[in-house]
Design an enzyme around this catalytic site. Sequence first.
Site, PDB file in Angstrom:
ATOM      1  N   GLU A 119      75.915   8.388  13.066  1.00  0.00           N
ATOM      2  CA  GLU A 119      75.063   9.135  12.114  1.00  0.00           C
ATOM      3  C   GLU A 119      75.749  10.432  11.691  1.00  0.00           C
ATOM      4  O   GLU A 119      75.090  11.379  11.270  1.00  0.00           O
ATOM      5  CB  GLU A 119      73.689   9.436  12.738  1.00  0.00           C
ATOM      6  CG  GLU A 119      72.880   8.229  13.164  1.00  0.00           C
ATOM      7  CD  GLU A 119      72.255   7.432  12.002  1.00  0.00           C
ATOM      8  OE1 GLU A 119      72.544   7.771  10.834  1.00  0.00           O
ATOM      9  OE2 GLU A 119      71.530   6.475  12.287  1.00  0.00           O
ATOM     10  N   HIS A 142      69.225  13.526  17.047  1.00  0.00           N
ATOM     11  CA  HIS A 142      68.455  12.354  16.633  1.00  0.00           C
ATOM     12  C   HIS A 142      68.168  11.552  17.883  1.00  0.00           C
ATOM     13  O   HIS A 142      69.031  11.418  18.750  1.00  0.00           O
ATOM     14  CB  HIS A 142      69.271  11.543  15.625  1.00  0.00           C
ATOM     15  CG  HIS A 142      68.823  10.130  15.497  1.00  0.00           C
ATOM     16  ND1 HIS A 142      67.568   9.795  15.019  1.00  0.00           N
ATOM     17  CD2 HIS A 142      69.426   8.961  15.805  1.00  0.00           C
ATOM     18  CE1 HIS A 142      67.443   8.485  15.036  1.00  0.00           C
ATOM     19  NE2 HIS A 142      68.555   7.956  15.509  1.00  0.00           N
ATOM     20  N   HIS A 144      65.087   8.496  19.835  1.00  0.00           N
ATOM     21  CA  HIS A 144      64.127   7.415  19.608  1.00  0.00           C
ATOM     22  C   HIS A 144      62.883   7.583  20.499  1.00  0.00           C
ATOM     23  O   HIS A 144      62.681   6.766  21.406  1.00  0.00           O
ATOM     24  CB  HIS A 144      64.803   6.062  19.896  1.00  0.00           C
ATOM     25  CG  HIS A 144      66.020   5.772  19.066  1.00  0.00           C
ATOM     26  ND1 HIS A 144      66.969   4.820  19.407  1.00  0.00           N
ATOM     27  CD2 HIS A 144      66.449   6.303  17.884  1.00  0.00           C
ATOM     28  CE1 HIS A 144      67.920   4.771  18.486  1.00  0.00           C
ATOM     29  NE2 HIS A 144      67.636   5.673  17.559  1.00  0.00           N
ATOM     30  N   HIS A 214      62.236   4.217  13.170  1.00  0.00           N
ATOM     31  CA  HIS A 214      63.576   4.401  13.752  1.00  0.00           C
ATOM     32  C   HIS A 214      63.612   5.560  14.748  1.00  0.00           C
ATOM     33  O   HIS A 214      63.935   5.356  15.912  1.00  0.00           O
ATOM     34  CB  HIS A 214      64.606   4.572  12.628  1.00  0.00           C
ATOM     35  CG  HIS A 214      66.003   4.808  13.115  1.00  0.00           C
ATOM     36  ND1 HIS A 214      67.102   4.794  12.294  1.00  0.00           N
ATOM     37  CD2 HIS A 214      66.485   5.086  14.350  1.00  0.00           C
ATOM     38  CE1 HIS A 214      68.185   5.035  13.016  1.00  0.00           C
ATOM     39  NE2 HIS A 214      67.843   5.225  14.258  1.00  0.00           N
TER      40      HIS A 214
END
Length: 269
Positions: A119, A142, A144, A214
């Site tokens: 990413e 980032h 989850h 996501h």
Amino acid sequence: MKSILDNRPELAKQVGDVAEVAGYLWQKGWAERNGGNITINITDVVDDEIKSLKPISDKIAIGRTLPNLKGCYFFCKGTNRRMRDLARWPMDNGSVIRILDDCAHYEIIADNPVKPTSELVSHLSIHDYLIGKGSSYKAVFHSHPIDLIAMTHNPAFLEKDKLTFLLWSMIPETRAFCPRGLGIIPYEMPSSFALADATIKELEEYDVVMWEKHGVVATGEDIMEAFDMVDTLSKSAQIYLTAKSMGFEPTGTTLEQMNELRDAFNLPK
Ligand code: 2HA
Ligand code: ZN
């Protein structure tokens, strides 16, 4: 083994904080396999000796030109690396990169030639945006988080600011410590330019954004601050789902109570 962190306590502290947060992400179940990524802008703690270090990789294309990143250095989690491994061995599962003067390429300079996160284009585009607007934010991550991702599977929660108000209403801390709320981005292909651009647009209004079905992206002064905001939002999501699993709809604090808090804490919005 020699490391770029040797005799550099400030840099070592920042990488140590990334490793600590990587451990939390794993422990919370938010980082299965290689899930999630972290980048921090370390330019402020880079000295002349680091600036003169020879690259240990070829030059690698970012995929776009990011003019505000000229002369910047980042510590990045490696692509395909596990968060739980980054926690224990940060310099074997992440690397320091230097943005080249064309602002379209980077090279790895230490400690090992670990290629940065998949990413990276989103992360670097966010850092470029933050620098461009004069922000002091240095951290992007980032991850989850199970509860927050689950909520994005309900179309009713994708409406603008619906989740923000619901999560704020679960516990006063969330109103106080995630004061700009939670932006929502409709599903986009992971690692895509479209996802990067949509994220930047939402960051104009929010510090934390959800990528539908996501995960979450958070920005902050440092990695601890960014992590704390997502942790607080996740706590609210847990309270919501605990009430639901007891068989009732939680009432939540009222808008008036939330606004009282906003005024008392001098919060934005
Ligand atoms: O780094 O989470 O979105 C693995 C991911 C990609
Ligand atoms: Zn992801």
